[in-house]
Design an enzyme around this catalytic site. Structure first.
Site, PDB file in Angstrom:
ATOM      1  N   ASN A   7      43.625 -36.758  16.993  1.00  6.85           N
ATOM      2  CA  ASN A   7      44.249 -35.479  16.642  1.00  6.85           C
ATOM      3  C   ASN A   7      45.476 -35.322  17.531  1.00  6.85           C
ATOM      4  OD1 ASN A   7      44.976 -32.865  16.170  1.00  6.85           O
ATOM      5  ND2 ASN A   7      42.961 -31.978  16.571  1.00  6.85           N
ATOM      6  N   ARG A  91      43.737 -36.719  11.998  1.00  5.74           N
ATOM      7  CA  ARG A  91      43.818 -35.355  11.483  1.00  5.74           C
ATOM      8  C   ARG A  91      45.283 -35.044  11.164  1.00  5.74           C
ATOM      9  NH1 ARG A  91      44.434 -29.840  14.670  1.00  5.74           N
ATOM     10  NH2 ARG A  91      44.169 -28.450  12.909  1.00  5.74           N
ATOM     11  N   HIS A 180      42.284 -25.375   8.518  1.00  5.15           N
ATOM     12  CA  HIS A 180      40.887 -25.526   8.997  1.00  5.15           C
ATOM     13  C   HIS A 180      39.979 -26.068   7.892  1.00  5.15           C
ATOM     14  CE1 HIS A 180      41.784 -21.924  11.862  1.00  5.15           C
ATOM     15  NE2 HIS A 180      41.875 -23.044  12.562  1.00  5.15           N
ATOM     16  N   ARG A 241      48.281 -14.938  17.149  1.00  3.75           N
ATOM     17  CA  ARG A 241      49.002 -14.749  15.876  1.00  3.75           C
ATOM     18  C   ARG A 241      48.661 -13.400  15.272  1.00  3.75           C
ATOM     19  NH1 ARG A 241      46.826 -20.151  14.007  1.00  3.75           N
ATOM     20  NH2 ARG A 241      48.218 -21.706  14.896  1.00  3.75           N
ATOM     21  N   GLU A 385      34.723 -30.869  13.696  1.00  6.48           N
ATOM     22  CA  GLU A 385      35.796 -31.405  12.864  1.00  6.48           C
ATOM     23  C   GLU A 385      35.941 -32.917  13.046  1.00  6.48           C
ATOM     24  OE1 GLU A 385      38.045 -27.868  14.288  1.00  6.48           O
ATOM     25  OE2 GLU A 385      39.195 -28.168  12.456  1.00  6.48           O
TER      26      GLU A 385
END
Ligand code: ADP
Length: 398
Positions: A7, A91, A180, A241, A385
């Site tokens: 990743n 990823r 996601h 965010r 993940e």
């Protein structure tokens, strides 16, 4: 087969080596400050102490070299040679409309990922650098791209279109993509297993609540809606965010503060969310929870607003699917914060949900936190993940 999961961020690289058959984690680690002074790698072979290596990593290829050396060298290694790494799973943040599933990496695939760069200008170029570095050092090892956006490609048009002139979609592919996806897919499949029911017959709402946070609605085996949009800025109030807001606020703030659109977007991405609402106190829910219990207004305001937005999405998705069988909490906050879970579930009586306080006290493990009589099951399911990426990779290379 051992699968290396990569990743890659703009200055970081996270990795895990996983035995894809037994699904055991063999080693994991993180390279930080790539291309910046003070680069370092932390590396943990499973069952052994964490090792810290401080060494210059001028670029991602140097970082991948360091990772491969740590995995294979005599002292810290977990495999004899690179031949024992059967495949690499990467990823990739944005696959646009080009990728509705994971895919073996070829030159053509790399070009198609490059074509999505302007949709994720911070992430995709970094992901591609990771792919190119690995291909350079392991030219004969098959590699797979696993996209954050792919799982959401099943959304119907009415869910992914914005109410703006259609030609912006036709010309520039401006639409909801969602992120996601690997986590939403992994957790929803686990939930079906926990229920002992067919994945294709369920209505599920997955709340991935981490520093980045998103909700998805999954009906009859397909994602039908999700809260993040063209970029990860839309939807829930997150760590830093803003999530959903009136787009006119951007121009309003530009005028008031004499700032550019770029500056304000930076504020919306990095200085907003619970960090902004708590007046800069913290983006971390461990701090906010302490503040909340100490009666500090900024923390109370931030946590209440966060929970309220999640509740609104759950309501919207229950309506969109005409019902819901199971709601799952996952990711850092979803897995580890019983207080937020309780705050959210306290709104959901109308769905016939009743929460089991004792089960809800659990952290970081699979749990059924609804009472047996609850009309909708509520689960906590730790996401993984990397394992999901390893599974997808194995599927394509075996
Ligand atoms: P990211 O989106 O960066 O992967 P995470 O999923 O790690 O984010 O979520 C970060 C949030 O999860 C933080 O607000 C933190 O408070 C919370 N969190 C993570 N681990 C724990 C833990 N062990 N106990 C309590 N809260 C945790």
């Amino acid at each position: 087969m051992n699968i290396l999961v990569i990743n890659c961020g703009s200055s970081s690289l996270k990795f895990q080596l996983i035995n894809a058959q037994s699904e055991e984690l063999i080693a994991k680690g993180l390279c930080e400050r790539i291309g910046i002074e003070g680069s370092q790698m932390t590396y943990t072979p499973t069952g052994k102490d964490k090792i810290q290596v401080t060494k210059p990593m001028p670029d991602h290829t140097a970082a991948v070299k360091l990772v491969l050396d740590a995995l294979t060298n005599k002292d810290t290694g977990v495999v004899e040679s690179l031949d024992e790494i059967g495949a690499v799973g990467h990823r990739i943040v944005h696959g646009g409309e080009n990728f509705a599933r994971s895919t073996l990496i070829t030159d053509e695939v790399i070009r198609a990922i490059e074509a999505c760069n302007d949709l994720a200008p911070l992430h995709n170029p970094a992901n591609l650098i990771g792919i190119n570095s690995c291909r350079e050092l392991m030219p004969h090892t098959p590699m797979v791209a696993v996209f954050d956006t792919a799982f959401h490609q099943t959304m119907p048009e009415e869910a992914y279109l914005y109410g703006i002139p259609y030609h912006y979609y036709a010309d520039y592919k401006v639409r909801r993509y969602g992120f996601h996806g690997t986590s939403h897919s992994y957790v929803s499949h686990q939930a079906a297993q926990m229920l002992g029911r067919n994945y294709e017959e369920l209505k599920m709402i997955i709340c991935h609540l981490g520093n980045g946070a998103s909700v998805s609605a999954i009906k009859n085996g397909k994602c039908v809606d999700t809260s993040m949009g063209l970029t990860p800025l839309e939807g829930l109030i997150m760590g830093t965010r803003s999530g959903d807001m009136d787009p006119a606020i951007v121009e309003f703030l530009c005028n008031k503060e004499g700032k550019s659109v770029h500056d304000i977007l930076n504020v919306l991405n990095k200085e907003s969310g619970v960090l902004g609402l708590s007046e800069g106190y913290s983006s971390d829910f461990r701090d906010l929870e302490k503040g909340y219990h100490a009666g500090e207004e900024p923390s109370i305001r931030a946590m209440k607003s966060f929970a309220y937005r999640v509740v609104k999405y759950i309501g919207a998705y229950a309506a969109a699917m005409n019902g819901v069988d199971v709601i799952c909490f996952t990711a850092g906050i979803g897995e580890n914060n019983p207080f937020i879970r309780k705050m959210i579930c306290s709104y959901l009586g109308y769905l016939g949900i009743s929460m089991n306080e004792e089960e809800n006290a659990k952290r970081g493990e699979e749990a059924v936190i609804s009472n047996p009589e609850s009309a909708v099951k509520v689960f906590v399911i730790p996401t993984n993940e990397e394992l999901a990426i390893a599974r997808e990779t194995l599927e394509l290379v075996k």
